[in-house]
Motif scaffolding. Sequence first.
Motif, PDB file in Angstrom:
ATOM      1  N   UNK A   1       0.816  -1.220   0.000  1.00 53.48           N
ATOM      2  CA  UNK A   1       0.000   0.000   0.000  1.00 53.48           C
ATOM      3  C   UNK A   1       0.849   1.269   0.000  1.00 53.48           C
ATOM      4  N   UNK A   2       1.903   1.294   0.819  1.00 53.68           N
ATOM      5  CA  UNK A   2       2.743   2.498   0.906  1.00 53.68           C
ATOM      6  C   UNK A   2       3.435   2.783  -0.421  1.00 53.68           C
TER       7      UNK A   2
ATOM      8  N   UNK B   1      -2.004  19.558   0.847  1.00 52.19           N
ATOM      9  CA  UNK B   1      -1.288  18.386   0.358  1.00 52.19           C
ATOM     10  C   UNK B   1      -2.290  17.251   0.141  1.00 52.19           C
ATOM     11  N   UNK B   2      -1.859  16.268  -0.599  1.00 54.49           N
ATOM     12  CA  UNK B   2      -2.743  15.133  -0.856  1.00 54.49           C
ATOM     13  C   UNK B   2      -2.980  14.366   0.436  1.00 54.49           C
TER      14      UNK B   2
ATOM     15  N   UNK C   1       0.736   7.699  -6.244  1.00 56.81           N
ATOM     16  CA  UNK C   1      -0.526   8.376  -6.520  1.00 56.81           C
ATOM     17  C   UNK C   1      -1.737   7.472  -6.569  1.00 56.81           C
ATOM     18  N   UNK C   2      -1.572   6.193  -6.248  1.00 60.24           N
ATOM     19  CA  UNK C   2      -2.697   5.255  -6.255  1.00 60.24           C
ATOM     20  C   UNK C   2      -3.419   5.334  -4.910  1.00 60.24           C
ATOM     21  N   UNK C   3      -4.751   5.370  -4.901  1.00 56.62           N
ATOM     22  CA  UNK C   3      -5.495   5.453  -3.638  1.00 56.62           C
ATOM     23  C   UNK C   3      -5.494   4.124  -2.893  1.00 56.62           C
ATOM     24  N   UNK C   4      -4.317   3.733  -2.388  1.00 53.20           N
ATOM     25  CA  UNK C   4      -4.175   2.491  -1.636  1.00 53.20           C
ATOM     26  C   UNK C   4      -4.343   2.770  -0.147  1.00 53.20           C
TER      27      UNK C   4
ATOM     28  N   UNK D   1     -13.948  -4.853  -1.252  1.00 57.79           N
ATOM     29  CA  UNK D   1     -13.318  -3.632  -0.736  1.00 57.79           C
ATOM     30  C   UNK D   1     -12.971  -2.670  -1.860  1.00 57.79           C
ATOM     31  N   UNK D   2     -12.446  -1.531  -1.501  1.00 54.25           N
ATOM     32  CA  UNK D   2     -11.934  -0.616  -2.500  1.00 54.25           C
ATOM     33  C   UNK D   2     -10.659  -1.167  -3.122  1.00 54.25           C
ATOM     34  N   UNK D   3     -10.294  -0.640  -4.282  1.00 54.80           N
ATOM     35  CA  UNK D   3      -9.110  -1.156  -4.962  1.00 54.80           C
ATOM     36  C   UNK D   3      -7.846  -0.863  -4.152  1.00 54.80           C
ATOM     37  N   UNK D   4      -6.910  -1.785  -4.238  1.00 54.97           N
ATOM     38  CA  UNK D   4      -5.594  -1.686  -3.585  1.00 54.97           C
ATOM     39  C   UNK D   4      -5.688  -1.537  -2.070  1.00 54.97           C
TER      40      UNK D   4
END
Length: 550
Positions: free
Chosen positions: A328-329, A418-419, A335-338, A465-468
Amino acid sequence: MRKCFASFLLLAVSLCVALPARADAYHAKPKLVVVLVIDQFRGDYLDRYRDDFKTKNGFNLFLKQGAYFTDCYYDYANTITAPGHATIGTGAYTNGHGIVQNEWWDLKRSTTHPVSSVEDERYAVVGDPASKETGASPRNEQASTLGDEVVLATQGRGKLFGVSLKDRAAILTSGHASKGAFWVDHASGKFVTSTYWSKQLPAWAQAFNDSGRRDQAVREAGAKPGHFYEEVGAHPASVSYLLDFAKSLIAGEQLGRHDVTDVLTISISSTDILGHRVGPDAPEQRAMIDAIDVDLDGFFTWLDKNVDGGMGNVWVALTGDHGVAPVSAVAEKLGIPAAMFDAKKLAAEVNDRLNQRFSPGKGSKYLLGLTMPYVQLDPRTFEQAKVTEAEAEQAVAEILPAALEATLPPEEKGISQVRLPSRPLIRRVYTRVQMEAGQIPATEEGRLILHSYSTNLGWFVMASPGMYEMSQRTGTSHYSPYSYDRHVPLAFYGSAFVPGTYHDRVAPVDIAATFASLLRINQPSASVGQVLTMAMRPEMSESVARKAVD
């Protein structure tokens, strides 16, 4: 005129070489079929690391000499080891073979612990008197395998075996009628089997265990005694150890030297044991894959000298039991919503909310377990609260998304410069009652969910679940309906196949269907795969071939 005749003769001879004579299991054409599975081997690996592969008969056996399919995807959502191997062996999905997870609660067999996909307390482990592991068998696999059908077709003359570091991988891919399935005792690393197959190890297997080869693997891995599976299993030393055992099996059982076709399934677990810890992008995983390439080259080179007719009389299929998500990290930095969530906290929150709804103040235990993507319910507790299965499953389905949100840190307020970190979510939840009745949305995911249905779990819901997203704090995993978990390689090597790269959308269930068609045997009992004719050579009968040459 002479030039035309010469050209015609040359064409006829080349056709005889290109078009193989009729194959079938009854006349040992081929002598040996090998189904090779690499655990947690995602579909992009072969091309991603293709420049690393320098050997002739490692992965290049498939990439340069075989029929290689780049777009092979499982058509179900429970992308886990046990169902993956059962799917490869049977050519069916979970709704056909019944294997739903690596382990699950079966209250008819145990009220104290979940049972594994192959655990069978009616049998004992053979091969290591000190083993503390329970016996095993394919009792939960509700469909026949490719190997089973070869045994049936040849009336037991064809030999079938399965080997792996993991019991479930050795057993579920090979099937019910095998002469033996072998795996390692987790502590000692000795190869063991179960009294389902025999009262003692074959002499060749006992000789292998006594040979010192296991001690060599422990030294190569720098492992501590008593931790073979966890420490040696995550090191490339375990790959050569497994393949050396497979060589001993082939020599000891004389596979590939009979008058009918034999079948051997091999599953390399090392990529999964390591991959869960480091993820698919780690240099350690790349090194593991490169080591497998070298070890496969040695294995197939050896096989060429130890099967009648060499590799010209061997067919091989290569695939994986599932893919894997990035850590995930790592994904989030790109930039992937993991995101990650704590499955234990989620289970506790769901249970608390069920108590609030059905038994305020009692602290009852409503869940048997939460191992994504499934949540198993305890029917005894719900029945005491006079709640039906449909009501219970619907309640859990409604509670899950909000329960997950309740386990997360509070969301930041205001405008961020920030993101912000991604927040995990539950996209959809499906109940067992809905799945059994086919009351699932007619969508792509809906089809995947229906293929993941099994009667083995009792009362349950299945979450998407959500992706990643990962239900753990470290490393990575696989269990989702997303393409990165379903994408695996598929490749064939052998005289029946036209070498090349194919971009057709295919699935691992196609292995059993394709081999069964070529061997002229029945497809496995629940098979749903397609015969991959686009990669099959057209056949020429031996009589026609002789006439063309004459």
